[in-house]
Design an enzyme around this catalytic site. Structure first.
Site, PDB file in Angstrom:
ATOM      1  N   TYR A   1      62.984  49.631  22.609  1.00 20.97           N
ATOM      2  CA  TYR A   1      61.810  49.227  22.394  1.00 20.97           C
ATOM      3  C   TYR A   1      60.783  50.178  21.711  1.00 20.97           C
ATOM      4  CZ  TYR A   1      60.850  44.824  24.345  1.00 20.97           C
ATOM      5  OH  TYR A   1      60.853  43.522  24.517  1.00 20.97           O
TER       6      TYR A   1
ATOM      7  N   GLU B   1      57.350  48.714  20.252  1.00 19.36           N
ATOM      8  CA  GLU B   1      56.187  48.986  20.370  1.00 19.36           C
ATOM      9  C   GLU B   1      55.367  50.187  19.207  1.00 19.36           C
ATOM     10  OE1 GLU B   1      55.489  46.853  23.749  1.00 19.36           O
ATOM     11  OE2 GLU B   1      55.900  45.210  23.044  1.00 19.36           O
TER      12      GLU B   1
ATOM     13  N   ASP C   1      53.085  34.483  -2.366  1.00 22.18           N
ATOM     14  CA  ASP C   1      54.439  34.920  -1.205  1.00 22.18           C
ATOM     15  C   ASP C   1      55.968  34.682  -1.386  1.00 22.18           C
ATOM     16  OD1 ASP C   1      56.502  34.353   0.572  1.00 22.18           O
ATOM     17  OD2 ASP C   1      55.536  32.758   1.882  1.00 22.18           O
TER      18      ASP C   1
ATOM     19  N   THR D   1      60.614  37.489   2.506  1.00 25.18           N
ATOM     20  CA  THR D   1      61.560  37.706   3.258  1.00 25.18           C
ATOM     21  C   THR D   1      62.466  38.461   2.536  1.00 25.18           C
ATOM     22  OG1 THR D   1      63.228  35.971   2.144  1.00 25.18           O
ATOM     23  CG2 THR D   1      61.477  34.977   3.791  1.00 25.18           C
TER      24      THR D   1
ATOM     25  N   LYS E   1      66.878  35.845   0.606  1.00 22.57           N
ATOM     26  CA  LYS E   1      67.576  35.477  -0.210  1.00 22.57           C
ATOM     27  C   LYS E   1      67.824  36.794  -1.131  1.00 22.57           C
ATOM     28  CE  LYS E   1      64.139  31.857   2.289  1.00 22.57           C
ATOM     29  NZ  LYS E   1      62.725  31.459   2.244  1.00 22.57           N
TER      30      LYS E   1
ATOM     31  N   ARG F   1      68.315  38.697   7.849  1.00 17.21           N
ATOM     32  CA  ARG F   1      67.152  38.123   7.907  1.00 17.21           C
ATOM     33  C   ARG F   1      65.927  38.678   8.806  1.00 17.21           C
ATOM     34  NH1 ARG F   1      69.471  33.371   7.241  1.00 17.21           N
ATOM     35  NH2 ARG F   1      67.343  32.490   7.064  1.00 17.21           N
TER      36      ARG F   1
HETATM   37  C1  LIG Z   1      61.669  31.109   2.887  1.00 16.75           C
HETATM   38  C2  LIG Z   1      60.198  30.976   2.926  1.00 16.75           C
HETATM   39  C3  LIG Z   1      59.177  31.285   3.558  1.00 16.75           C
HETATM   40  C4  LIG Z   1      59.339  31.454   5.477  1.00 16.75           C
HETATM   41  O1  LIG Z   1      60.860  32.136   5.304  1.00 16.75           O
HETATM   42  P1  LIG Z   1      61.364  32.564   7.381  1.00 16.75           P
HETATM   43  O2  LIG Z   1      62.149  33.810   7.369  1.00 16.75           O
HETATM   44  O3  LIG Z   1      62.358  30.752   6.767  1.00 16.75           O
HETATM   45  O4  LIG Z   1      60.832  32.257   7.776  1.00 16.75           O
HETATM   46  C5  LIG Z   1      58.449  31.410   3.416  1.00 16.75           C
HETATM   47  N1  LIG Z   1      57.696  31.531   2.448  1.00 16.75           N
HETATM   48  C6  LIG Z   1      58.789  30.934   1.012  1.00 16.75           C
HETATM   49  C7  LIG Z   1      58.044  30.946  -0.090  1.00 16.75           C
HETATM   50  C8  LIG Z   1      59.947  30.570   1.407  1.00 16.75           C
HETATM   51  O5  LIG Z   1      60.337  30.345   0.005  1.00 16.75           O
END
Ligand SMILES: *Cc1c(COP(=O)(O)O)cnc(C)c1O
Length: 427
Positions: A59, A61, A210, A236, A239, A245
């Site tokens: 933990y 935090e 984002d 993220t 990707k 993840r």
């Molecule tokens: C994939 C994605 C997310 C979210 O990712 P998670 O890890 O699945 O919550 C947020 N914003 C955009 C633009 C995405 O393509």
């Protein structure tokens, strides 16, 4: 399968044959299929096994140097390493590596800058936005008020299906959102971050990029970097970035950084997933190497090669092509009755993994759609290059052209399986 995984599975088999059988089957699926889902990738052995470490037992935090539990010395070190590498990778001053996912990162950002009921601007969701950008069932749509800017829908215009920046500005001047969001899940074109910042400055809004999908391309200069334009960048890590993840939030502004640290913890999360943070540090280390830049360039070249190969079979590519790692295929130009749902299912039976996706102005519901989203991050990791894309397009067209004929899908499945043997996942 790499040797660590093999020995792990052998060990697991002795203790839990049931779970082991499922993991083996999934490993085999990944080895023998062509992965074209734009948001997926194959992590390296170092990252894969970086998830399964003793860091999970703790933990932690709080943040490095300020924890609520004893015994966090090494957790402080690994989190600091992950932060420092993230900052170097994106050329910014502050990073929070604790968000469990991209959606969690976004939630902490909303909570830092908006009060319930406040307005924010994002792309029309059906045209490529993410559900955390204001979908009615998501926290972002339930507790805040999204207003959406469109794409250019006029076929006669050269920037058809690109972001309509003039409309974005007009929308923002009218509604005066507190936050302007850019960055998408199914947008194949370059994002002009500076145009969003100009509008944000005009209305005193915070600009958030984002870059969940394109993070790796941004980090390597293959797509423009959102810094210094964005006030805040979320992403993220799993990707194009090819890490575990997870989520990540960055900024150059100390005050914003402090605010968001509080909305990540204790605002929206409890204990950080320290094993995932350890793997993030390892993945960011890989992304800082020159080979990763070469990889990102190849991802885009492969996407462009797949676009041209598909065009030759009569498919229409939304916006006319791609500048990044993904493309949106409008199936209706090839066959007006063909849905994304059928295409996805038929291709899967042939060993080609894709996802159905709405296209701009799609008239079919989201579980059906008229399009497919295809991306090249995973096949590029596997070692495929431009010269392999015509073969992939040929398989896709054979399957879709056959109307999902079982014999034809099985024949392609066999060829795909054999092809994949020549490009094993990392050993
Ligand atoms: C994939 C994605 C997310 C979210 O990712 P998670 O890890 O699945 O919550 C947020 N914003 C955009 C633009 C995405 O393509």
């Amino acid at each position: 399968m790499d040797s660590l995984t093999v020995s792990y599975l052998e060990m697991l088999e002795q203790h839990d044959a049931e779970a082991c059988r499922i993991l083996r089957a999934e490993a085999a699926r990944q080895e023998t299929t062509i992965e074209l889902i734009a948001s997926e990738n194959h992590v390296s052995q170092r990252v894969m096994h970086g998830i399964g470490t003793c860091l999970t037992n703790k933990y932690a935090e709080g943040y490095p140097g300020r924890r609520y539990y004893g015994g966090c010395r090494h957790h402080d070190e690994i989190e600091q390493l992950a932060r420092d590498r993230a900052k170097e990778l994106f050329g910014c001053k502050y990073a929070n590596v604790q968000p469990h996912s991209g959606a969690q990162a976004n939630m902490a950002v909303y909570m830092a800058f908006l009060e319930p009921g406040d307005t924010f601007a994002s792309l029309v969701l059906k045209d490529g936005g993410h559900l955390s950008h204001g979908m009615h069932l998501n926290f972002s749509g339930r507790y805040f008020k999204p207003v959406h800017y469109p794409l250019v829908y006029d076929e006669a215009k050269p920037d058809f299906e690109h972001i309509d920046y003039d409309a974005m500005r007009a929308l923002c001047l009218e509604h005066r959102p507190k936050m302007i969001l850019c960055g998408y899940s199914a947008y194949p074109r370059t994002i002009h971050f500076e145009k969003f910042r100009t509008v944000a400055d005009e209305i005193g809004a915070i600009m958030v990029a984002d870059i969940a999908h394109i993070a790796g391309l941004c980090a390597t200069g293959v797509h423009p970097n959102p810094f210094p334009h964005a006030h805040v960048v979320t992403t993220t890590t799993h990707k194009t970035l090819r890490g575990p993840r997870g989520g990540l939030i960055m900024t150059n502004d100390l005050e914003l950084h402090k605010k968001m640290n509080t909305t990540v913890f204790p605002g929206t999360q409890g204990g950080p997933l320290m094993h995932a943070i350890g793997a993030k540090a390892i993945a960011f280390g890989e992304a800082l190497k020159p080979e990763y830049k070469t990889y990102c360039r190849q991802v885009v070249s492969n996407a462009q090669a797949l676009v041209s190969a598909l065009s030759e079979y009569g498919y229409r590519l939304c916006s006319g092509g791609t500048d990044n790692h993904l493309m949106l295929v409008d199936l209706s130009a090839r066959d007006a009755d063909l849905t994304g749902k059928d295409a996805e299912a038929w291709l899967e039976s042939a060993g080609i993994i894709t996802n159905k996706n709405g296209i701009p102005k799609d008239t079919r519901p989201p579980m059906v759609t008229s399009g497919l989203r295809l991306g090249t991050p995973a096949v590029t990791t596997r070692g495929l290059r431009e010269e392999h894309m015509p073969q992939i397009a040929a398989w896709i067209d054979r399957v879709l052209g056959s109307g999902g004929d079982e014999g034809e899908c099985a024949a392609v499945r066999g060829e795909v399986r054999e092809f994949c043997e020549g490009y094993p996942l990392e050993h």
